[in-house]
Scaffold this active site. Structure first.
Site, PDB file in Angstrom:
ATOM      1  N   ASP A  17      48.583  77.469  31.612  1.00 34.31           N
ATOM      2  CA  ASP A  17      47.855  78.673  32.001  1.00 34.31           C
ATOM      3  C   ASP A  17      46.483  78.713  31.327  1.00 34.31           C
ATOM      4  OD1 ASP A  17      47.400  81.061  33.234  1.00 34.31           O
ATOM      5  OD2 ASP A  17      48.733  82.236  31.970  1.00 34.31           O
ATOM      6  N   ASN A  65      51.654  81.810  43.607  1.00 34.99           N
ATOM      7  CA  ASN A  65      50.239  81.393  43.609  1.00 34.99           C
ATOM      8  C   ASN A  65      49.593  81.395  45.003  1.00 34.99           C
ATOM      9  OD1 ASN A  65      50.548  79.035  40.835  1.00 34.99           O
ATOM     10  ND2 ASN A  65      49.866  81.154  40.837  1.00 34.99           N
TER      11      ASN A  65
HETATM   12  C1  FPP Z   1      47.086  78.538  35.745  1.00 36.36           C
HETATM   13  O1  FPP Z   1      45.810  78.902  35.258  1.00 36.36           O
HETATM   14  C2  FPP Z   1      47.030  77.264  36.385  1.00 36.36           C
HETATM   15  C3  FPP Z   1      47.413  76.988  37.669  1.00 36.36           C
HETATM   16  C4  FPP Z   1      47.967  77.976  38.590  1.00 36.36           C
HETATM   17  C5  FPP Z   1      47.259  75.652  38.218  1.00 36.36           C
HETATM   18  C6  FPP Z   1      47.731  74.556  37.326  1.00 36.36           C
HETATM   19  C7  FPP Z   1      47.118  73.346  37.814  1.00 36.36           C
HETATM   20  C8  FPP Z   1      46.549  72.390  37.051  1.00 36.36           C
HETATM   21  C9  FPP Z   1      46.570  72.333  35.579  1.00 36.36           C
HETATM   22  C10 FPP Z   1      45.850  71.359  37.780  1.00 36.36           C
HETATM   23  C11 FPP Z   1      46.409  70.046  37.863  1.00 36.36           C
HETATM   24  C12 FPP Z   1      47.832  69.780  37.915  1.00 36.36           C
HETATM   25  C13 FPP Z   1      48.272  68.589  38.367  1.00 36.36           C
HETATM   26  C14 FPP Z   1      49.698  68.247  38.341  1.00 36.36           C
HETATM   27  C15 FPP Z   1      47.334  67.610  38.907  1.00 36.36           C
HETATM   28  P1  FPP Z   1      45.117  80.174  35.878  1.00 36.36           P
HETATM   29  O2  FPP Z   1      44.316  79.728  37.033  1.00 36.36           O
HETATM   30  O3  FPP Z   1      46.142  81.211  36.187  1.00 36.36           O
HETATM   31  O4  FPP Z   1      44.203  80.652  34.701  1.00 36.36           O
HETATM   32  P2  FPP Z   1      43.792  82.145  34.369  1.00 36.36           P
HETATM   33  O5  FPP Z   1      45.053  82.849  33.982  1.00 36.36           O
HETATM   34  O6  FPP Z   1      42.861  81.965  33.227  1.00 36.36           O
HETATM   35  O7  FPP Z   1      43.150  82.714  35.594  1.00 36.36           O
END
Ligand code: FPP
Length: 239
Positions: A17, A65
């Protein structure tokens, strides 16, 4: 000298996250953060053998998501496709066996084909087992498992009297995995967000402030050291 990994977790699961906030702090679009996050995935997978971690499970995209903007969802799906295409060869060479959990029905055909191909390509590897959760939700997984179990009962393949707590896990997406010993969530949020609900019954949790794109192998090592200091009793009393 090789690192002493005794007492460390065999299976680590991570809720990655903080990509969005990491990007925002740099005045960049959210996808910039996801790309930085993807680079960290590679480093953490590579750090696993040296840390004695055999199984790594990462939460890449939840069933919730889809509520993000269409541009972010499309960008993430493209990132997953490109990641598989770019990393397949190194994952194979580095002994990583990759598997995916989650409901593939809603994913686009091209991504599903790449996921299937990567699973097959790496199926003989055994150095590290990387499981990537895409369109995954714990309640959705248990619901789908219960439905399949019900079909088996209706088809007389299983008797209701034989359903015990070892039966359902065989129907879960994670049927091939041991339960996680440690679940890490980055970015300071202390929630499990529908991740590995059944499987984490006895897991230890680490909620750390570091945003996922800043989660270096050094931070990973520190979290594992703190895990080793914990006293896991699985409901029993220590003798
Ligand atoms: C959460 O951060 C992250 C995600 C929903 C996506 C996770 C994906 C990756 C780390 C990319 C790559 C993965 C692979 C397997 C290639 P957020 O967007 O919710 O962050 P925030 O809470 O700060 O908005």
């Amino acid at each position: 000298m090789a690192k002493d990994t005794s007492g460390g977790p065999n299976h680590v699961a991570i809720i990655m996250d903080g990509n969005g906030r990491w990007a925002q702090m740099r005045n960049r679009p959210r996808l910039f953060g996801h790309h930085a996050g993807a680079r960290r995935v590679r480093e953490i997978v590579e750090a696993c053998p040296g840390e004695g971690v055999k199984y790594l499970t990462i939460f890449a995209f939840s069933t919730e998501n889809w509520k993000r903007t269409q541009a972010e969802v499309a960008g993430l799906m493209k990132l997953f496709r490109r990641y598989i295409q770019r990393e397949a060869r190194d994952l194979l060479a580095n002994g990583v066996r990759v598997r995916f959990i989650g409901d593939r029905v809603r994913l686009d055909d091209k991504l599903v084909r790449l996921m299937d191909e990567l699973e097959l390509l790496t199926s003989q590897n055994d150095r590290v087992h990387l499981t990537v959760a895409i369109n995954y939700g714990g309640r959705d997984e248990v619901t789908r498992a219960a439905r399949r179990l019900a079909y088996d009962v209706a088809a007389d393949k299983l008797s209701p009297a034989d359903v015990g707590d070892e039966t359902l896990p065989k129907y879960l997406d994670t049927y091939f995995l041991p339960d996680p010993d440690l679940v890490i969530r980055t970015s300071g949020e202390a929630r499990i967000s529908n991740f590995l609900l059944w499987q984490s019954a006895y897991a230890e949790y680490e909620f750390i402030d570091t945003l996922w794109p800043d989660f270096t192998p050094d931070v990973f090592a520190k979290v594992l050291t703190s895990f080793k200091a914990r006293d896991r009793r699985f409901g029993a009393v220590k003798v």
